[in-house]
Design a protein around this motif. Structure first.
Motif, PDB file in Angstrom:
ATOM      1  N   LYS A   1     -30.190  43.280  21.707  1.00 15.26           N
ATOM      2  CA  LYS A   1     -30.633  42.904  20.349  1.00 15.26           C
ATOM      3  C   LYS A   1     -30.632  41.209  20.356  1.00 15.26           C
ATOM      4  N   GLN A   2     -29.731  40.608  21.020  1.00 14.88           N
ATOM      5  CA  GLN A   2     -29.829  39.101  21.617  1.00 14.88           C
ATOM      6  C   GLN A   2     -30.814  38.747  22.251  1.00 14.88           C
TER       7      GLN A   2
ATOM      8  N   GLU B   1     -34.016  38.654  20.644  1.00 16.76           N
ATOM      9  CA  GLU B   1     -34.133  37.565  19.589  1.00 16.76           C
ATOM     10  C   GLU B   1     -34.633  36.004  20.420  1.00 16.76           C
TER      11      GLU B   1
ATOM     12  N   GLU C   1     -38.166  36.265  21.014  1.00 17.15           N
ATOM     13  CA  GLU C   1     -38.871  35.853  19.814  1.00 17.15           C
ATOM     14  C   GLU C   1     -38.767  34.390  19.572  1.00 17.15           C
ATOM     15  N   LYS C   2     -37.835  33.849  19.909  1.00 15.31           N
ATOM     16  CA  LYS C   2     -37.746  32.280  19.787  1.00 15.31           C
ATOM     17  C   LYS C   2     -38.697  31.725  20.839  1.00 15.31           C
TER      18      LYS C   2
END
Length: 211
Positions: A75-76, A79, A82-83
């Motif tokens: 999940k990290q 993220e 996504e950034k």
């Protein structure tokens, strides 16, 4: 020097001077420089997030992790991907990283959508031939795993391109062979399996055919 030529050069010089003065008056050079600097800074930050995401995904795949720990790391990683995408949406690598994190978490439909973006004409330009071939293989693999009706043909199309772009991919040839088998195209399947063994001689016929 010919007077006519001198006159033309003088006019050109005056025109360039006027243009430069206009640009300077409107702060255009500074705006261009600022935009260039921002773009470079954004690209650099995007790469940092990408590298961090790739490291997290690698950690998530470690067999030493518990299921909950692997899920948290994945999940990290998503993220971070996504950034990177927000900073540089045209970089296909970030979209591929997102697809891999989503696939790891079991979200195959969303992973396929991310690969579609990565392989779109605008983003795919940032990939080397080998990278694009690997992305096409992954998309075909996900398509076959989801076992969608009528999607075998799209997987074959992806794999046909993949082996052209990366002819050293035994996995792509193997999967292409399986796709041909599912379409009852035995001769084509055998050729694909033979290419897989040619690329990776240690692979037996049974291994190549997934038996």
């Amino acid at each position: 020097m010919d007077p006519m030529v001198s006159d033309i050069l003088l006019q050109v010089g005056l025109f360039l001077l006027v243009v430069f003065m206009f640009l300077a008056a409107h702060n255009v050079p500074q705006k261009i420089l600022t935009k260039f600097r921002y773009r470079n800074r954004a690209t650099f930050q995007a790469k940092r997030h990408f590298v961090r995401g790739a490291q997290l995904l690698s950690q998530a795949r470690s067999p030493a992790n518990s299921r909950s720990a692997a899920s948290s790391l994945a999940k990290q990683a998503e993220e971070e991907a996504e950034k990177a995408i927000r900073l540089d949406p045209k970089d296909a690598a970030a979209h591929i990283l997102k697809a891999l994190t989503l696939d790891f978490q079991g979200f195959k439909t969303s992973a396929l959508e991310s690969l579609d973006v990565a392989l779109s004409p605008l983003a795919a330009k940032s990939l080397s031939d080998r990278e694009r071939g690997d992305a096409l293989f992954k998309r075909a693999e996900l398509t076959m795993e989801m076992n969608r009706r009528g999607r075998v043909d799209s997987a074959v199309n992806d794999l046909t391109q993949a082996v052209k772009l990366n002819p050293e991919s035994a996995k792509a040839f193997n999967l292409l062979g399986k796709c041909y088998e599912s379409k009852n195209m035995k001769e084509e399947a055998e050729k694909a399996y033979e290419m897989a063994r040619k690329v990776k001689p240690e692979v037996t016929r049974e291994e190549a055919m997934g038996k």
